[in-house]
Design an enzyme around this catalytic site. Structure first.
Site, short mmCIF file in Angstrom:
data_model
loop_
_atom_site.label_atom_id
_atom_site.label_comp_id
_atom_site.label_asym_id
_atom_site.label_seq_id
_atom_site.Cartn_x
_atom_site.Cartn_y
_atom_site.Cartn_z
N VAL A 91 0.86 -1.18 0.00
CA VAL A 91 0.00 0.00 0.00
C VAL A 91 0.90 1.23 0.00
CG1 VAL A 91 -1.72 1.26 1.36
CG2 VAL A 91 -1.78 -1.24 1.29
N CYS A 92 0.65 2.16 -0.91
CA CYS A 92 1.48 3.36 -0.99
C CYS A 92 1.33 4.21 0.27
CB CYS A 92 1.12 4.20 -2.20
SG CYS A 92 1.90 5.84 -2.15
N VAL A 93 2.44 4.56 0.88
CA VAL A 93 2.40 5.25 2.17
C VAL A 93 1.74 6.63 2.05
CG1 VAL A 93 4.79 6.09 1.93
CG2 VAL A 93 3.73 5.97 4.18
#
Lengths: 130, 137
Positions: free
Chosen positions: A77-79
């Site tokens: 998941v992209c931070v």
């Protein structure tokens, strides 16, 4: 073949998570490798374990978690996208003083470099989005 | 380890700068991706051409104006920005309505050169066919 998957839309609102899941499952069944599944934009909402759909509906988050467990999938998941949308792990919760975390099993939070790396390392990068 | 892999990446921008987050988060990918020293270009089609419009003002929307960030792309060695002619025409725009984006060409004595190139739909199709990785925003 080695595939990377990008999921850009949230579960239930949009078909992209279902399609990405079905593709990933089918590709693994046929013996292909999935280098990574990267969740971006509203796609990060696929990674919250607080999702509670009606019992007669598919549970997309659990589907991803189970697939990750069965096949050792790397679900990222992209931070930055996750911070905007309130998807956090324990480390992020501590950093921002939140009262808990909601990342689902099998998912991890990391940076956009993981997406670029997936594009470089895989034979094909498939984008599921709008 | 052998030579590092260099692939051709194209970021295809299809959405207007405001209204959805695709343009902003797409730009974030381009800027992060620049660190990987791949062969990078961008394409602007459909409402994506509005991302390059001059004089954008988001004050009334109370959201941050990201348009100035496109000027930084040249410094990140992202200087092949293809704009589809048909998309411009359909929206009553010409190249004069777009920001003047430039980069300094290190292979040509750091001369300042334009980053934007208007191409036809057919030319863009050929460019897309040349790429290894396509990312749509």
């Amino acid at each position: 073949m080695k595939f990377a998957i990008m999921v850009n839309e949230g579960p239930y609102t949009h078909q992209s998570s279902d399609s990405a899941y079905q593709f990933t499952k089918a590709a693994l069944k046929q013996g292909h490798e999935i280098f990574r599944v990267f969740f971006y934009h509203d796609g990060v909402n696929n990674g919250t374990r607080f999702t509670a759909p009606p019992q007669d509906d598919r549970h997309l988050v659990n589907r991803w978690s189970e697939l990750a467990e069965q096949h050792g999938l790397d679900l990222v998941v992209c931070v930055a996208a996750a911070q905007r949308r309130g998807v956090i792990d324990d480390k992020e919760a501590q950093r921002y003083g939140k009262d808990g975390n909601n990342i689902a099993p099998g998912f991890r939070i990391s940076g956009l470099g993981q997406l670029i790396e997936a594009g470089i390392q895989s034979d094909r990068l498939l984008v599921f989005g709008d | 380890m052998g030579d590092p892999v260099v692939k051709k990446f194209m970021y295809i921008n299809r959405h207007a700068p405001c209204g959805t987050i695709y343009a902003v988060e797409g730009l974030e990918v381009v800027l992060i991706g620049a660190a990987f020293e791949q062969e990078v270009c961008m394409a602007f089609v459909d409402d994506g051409v509005y991302q390059l419009k001059k004089n954008q003002d988001t004050a009334a929307l109370e959201i941050k104006n990201y348009a100035p960030a496109y000027r930084a792309l040249g410094d990140y060695d992202v200087h092949k920005l293809y704009v589809e002619r048909e998309s411009l025409e359909q929206r009553g725009l010409t190249e004069q309505d777009l920001m003047q984006l430039t980069y300094e060409d290190e292979d040509d004595d750091w001369k300042e050169k334009p980053s934007l190139k208007v191409v036809t739909r057919i030319e863009l199709a050929d460019l897309i066919a040349e790429q290894d990785v396509l990312l749509n925003f």
